[in-house]
Design a protein around this motif. Structure first.
Motif, mmCIF file in Angstrom:
data_model
loop_
_atom_site.group_PDB
_atom_site.id
_atom_site.type_symbol
_atom_site.label_atom_id
_atom_site.label_comp_id
_atom_site.label_asym_id
_atom_site.label_seq_id
_atom_site.Cartn_x
_atom_site.Cartn_y
_atom_site.Cartn_z
ATOM 1 N N ILE A 178 -3.038 10.023 -4.954
ATOM 2 C CA ILE A 178 -3.702 8.750 -5.302
ATOM 3 C C ILE A 178 -3.293 7.677 -4.298
ATOM 4 C CG2 ILE A 178 -4.027 6.994 -7.083
ATOM 5 C CD1 ILE A 178 -2.988 9.089 -9.117
ATOM 6 N N GLU A 179 -4.297 7.045 -3.682
ATOM 7 C CA GLU A 179 -4.030 5.935 -2.763
ATOM 8 C C GLU A 179 -4.035 4.631 -3.557
ATOM 9 O OE1 GLU A 179 -6.809 6.066 0.437
ATOM 10 O OE2 GLU A 179 -5.968 7.924 1.265
ATOM 11 N N ILE A 180 -2.970 3.868 -3.368
ATOM 12 C CA ILE A 180 -2.773 2.640 -4.157
ATOM 13 C C ILE A 180 -2.683 1.425 -3.244
ATOM 14 C CG2 ILE A 180 -1.216 1.423 -5.742
ATOM 15 C CD1 ILE A 180 -2.295 3.700 -7.188
ATOM 16 N N GLU A 181 -3.269 0.301 -3.718
ATOM 17 C CA GLU A 181 -3.108 -0.985 -3.032
ATOM 18 C C GLU A 181 -2.839 -2.034 -4.110
ATOM 19 O OE1 GLU A 181 -5.715 -2.373 0.419
ATOM 20 O OE2 GLU A 181 -6.387 -3.678 -1.228
ATOM 21 N N ILE A 182 -1.759 -2.782 -3.929
ATOM 22 C CA ILE A 182 -1.363 -3.780 -4.940
ATOM 23 C C ILE A 182 -1.148 -5.134 -4.266
ATOM 24 C CG2 ILE A 182 0.309 -4.385 -6.737
ATOM 25 C CD1 ILE A 182 1.120 -1.398 -6.773
ATOM 26 N N VAL B 11 3.604 4.212 -9.907
ATOM 27 C CA VAL B 11 3.107 2.927 -9.378
ATOM 28 C C VAL B 11 4.235 1.901 -9.379
ATOM 29 C CG1 VAL B 11 1.563 0.977 -9.845
ATOM 30 C CG2 VAL B 11 0.689 3.309 -10.002
ATOM 31 N N LYS C 173 -6.679 -1.433 -5.515
ATOM 32 C CA LYS C 173 -7.263 -0.150 -5.102
ATOM 33 C C LYS C 173 -6.527 0.978 -5.819
ATOM 34 C CE LYS C 173 -7.995 2.795 -1.031
ATOM 35 N NZ LYS C 173 -7.709 2.938 0.413
ATOM 36 N N PHE C 174 -7.298 1.865 -6.411
ATOM 37 C CA PHE C 174 -6.738 3.043 -7.076
ATOM 38 C C PHE C 174 -7.717 4.181 -6.791
ATOM 39 C CE2 PHE C 174 -6.038 5.975 -10.583
ATOM 40 C CZ PHE C 174 -4.665 5.945 -10.754
ATOM 41 N N LYS D 126 0.910 5.832 -1.229
ATOM 42 C CA LYS D 126 0.215 7.006 -1.778
ATOM 43 C C LYS D 126 1.149 7.763 -2.705
ATOM 44 C CE LYS D 126 -2.709 10.853 -0.350
ATOM 45 N NZ LYS D 126 -3.318 11.550 0.789
ATOM 46 N N THR E 121 0.850 -1.198 0.000
ATOM 47 C CA THR E 121 0.000 0.000 0.000
ATOM 48 C C THR E 121 0.883 1.244 0.000
ATOM 49 O OG1 THR E 121 -0.143 -0.048 2.415
ATOM 50 C CG2 THR E 121 -1.926 -1.100 1.201
ATOM 51 N N ARG F 78 -8.380 8.124 -6.215
ATOM 52 C CA ARG F 78 -7.910 9.512 -6.372
ATOM 53 C C ARG F 78 -8.482 10.382 -5.255
ATOM 54 N NH1 ARG F 78 -5.439 11.731 -10.671
ATOM 55 N NH2 ARG F 78 -5.074 10.439 -12.512
ATOM 56 N N VAL G 2 -3.377 -4.544 -9.117
ATOM 57 C CA VAL G 2 -3.811 -3.313 -8.448
ATOM 58 C C VAL G 2 -5.247 -3.525 -7.977
ATOM 59 C CG1 VAL G 2 -4.282 -0.848 -8.704
ATOM 60 C CG2 VAL G 2 -2.302 -1.860 -9.852
#
Length: 428
Positions: A102-106, A70, A94-95, A17, A15, A97, A92
């Motif tokens: 941008i909050e990201i979860e991979i 990313v 979670k993306f 940002k 996770t 905005r 991915v």
């Protein structure tokens, strides 16, 4: 801020940002690179203002900046996971905005941790191989002699089943000669079923020099459509009767059969005995291999990468879908719930397959079992020749469909199970 968290030894979540400042900096950098090469009317090459480039290529620049950010976030997460071997494609999940970024979860999938001791050997039973008798060797010798038999003129005057009739024949349909329907001195083994049904049977009892008229009917599905389903008459003359005389069982037979001038009858017998033993061994091993596989899957409890399990479900579902009727297939395609239920049916089977793959890989390394590229290609070429295909075409097909690793793993499994069983043969 990037954080990598292990769900288990085969699955992890990264996770983080991407803040707006980072994204803007990347967009500026990408725009400057484009400006150096862009050809835009009204501006000299290399002199296009960055502001113009950012406006003209806004969507592409943003996409590239996000992809780069990313990737950096993912690389940092993988670094935090340490020495874990990444397998499959990260996903991915979670993306989101936000105003400030941008909050990201991979999801990241790794090779599971396996601590393999010697406990897998408990799954391998002791093996008792059947013996090969002298009678079995002699029986096989006779078959070889028969397979290398020579046709010799018989002293018989009447044709019997199993004889070879040397015939002249002419075929007629509706009283007219058939195209390609005649031959002279044609050797035909009576009972071989190599001619139209009923032809050979009507020759039995003929005497040398005799001429007979034979009536037959071509099958409806005969290859040549112009004569399919039609009745034909053949005028047949028996010129000679031959019989197959088995080769003599001696050193000469051994030399011919083994294609070796140094071979003799004893080396041929040893070769036959070894061949029979290998055949019997394969018959004994096969059911035991299945039991070993079942035991291994039951004995070990390991974490499995979700993406690899899902991919295996895809393989099973695609295979099973080919067995469905068009109506059943259409229902699956149009009903997501039905498709979900259909996939769920094969989840456990997919898990077992994936688990076995990792177990075989780990045990093979421990047992120093591997398959070289040369061994793999030999099998591919052999399979291609057996199927009447061009070996290069088969290699290309396997490569394009990513089937080489699957084939190699199957070969490793076969080789490993053989070794484990060989090690448990009684008296060796």
């Amino acid at each position: 801020m990037v954080e990598a968290k292990k769900i288990d030894s085969a699955n992890a979540i990264v996770t983080g940002k991407i803040d707006n400042e980072t994204l803007e900096a990347k967009k500026d950098k990408i725009a400057k690179e484009i400006a150096k090469k862009a050809k835009i009317q009204g501006f000299r090459p290399g002199k296009v203002p960055v502001k113009v480039v950012k406006k003209m290529y806004a969507a592409d620049i943003e996409q590239e900046a996000i992809s780069e950010a990313v990737k950096e976030l993912l690389d940092e997460g993988i670094k935090q996971l340490g020495t874990a071997e990444i397998i499959g494609e990260p996903e991915v999940t979670k993306f989101d905005r936000k105003e400030d970024g941008i909050e990201i979860e991979i999801k990241v999938y790794t090779k599971p941790e396996l601590n393999i001791g010697d406990e897998y050997k408990e799954c391998v039973p002791e093996v008792e191989l059947p013996e090969v008798s002298d009678e079995e060797v002699e029986e096989e010798l006779k078959k070889i002699a028969e397979s290398m038999a020579e046709n010799k003129v018989s002293q018989k005057d009447t044709l019997e089943e199993g004889d070879i009739a040397v015939i002249d024949f002419k075929g007629y349909i509706d009283g007219k000669p058939m195209e390609n329907g005649s031959a002279e001195n044609y050797p035909l083994e009576i009972g071989s079923k190599s001619f139209i049904e009923g032809f050979e049977e009507q020759l039995v009892g003929m005497k040398v020099g005799e001429t007979r008229k034979i009536k037959v009917k071509f099958p409806e599905n005969y290859g040549a459509k112009e004569i399919a389903g039609k009745e034909a008459e053949f005028e047949v003359t028996l010129q000679e009767i031959q019989e197959k005389v088995p080769a003599e069982i001696n050193d000469e037979l051994a030399k011919k059969y083994m294609n070796d001038e140094n071979a003799n009858l004893e080396t041929l017998k040893k070769f036959i005995k070894d061949s029979i033993l290998q055949r019997k061994k394969a018959e004994v091993f096969q059911p035991l291999k299945e039991k070993i596989v079942e035991c291994l899957v039951e004995k070990y409890d390991i974490d499995l990468p979700e993406s690899i399990v899902e991919r295996e479900i895809d393989v099973i579902v695609n295979n099973e879908a080919q067995k469905l009727s068009p109506a059943e297939l259409k229902e699956l395609q149009e009903n997501p719930e039905k498709l979900k239920e259909f996939r769920e049916k094969f989840k456990e089977e997919a898990k077992e397959r994936v688990k076995l793959t990792f177990l075989i890989d780990a045990i093979a390394q421990k047992e120093n079992v591997s398959v070289s590229d040369d061994e793999l290609m030999q099998v591919v070429y052999y399979e291609a020749l057996m199927q009447g295909q061009n070996p290069q075409d088969m290699v290309k097909y396997l490569q394009e469909n990513n089937l080489i690793p699957v084939m190699k793993m199957n070969m490793v499994e076969e080789k490993l199970l053989n070794k484990l069983l060989e090690d448990k043969i009684k008296g060796e």
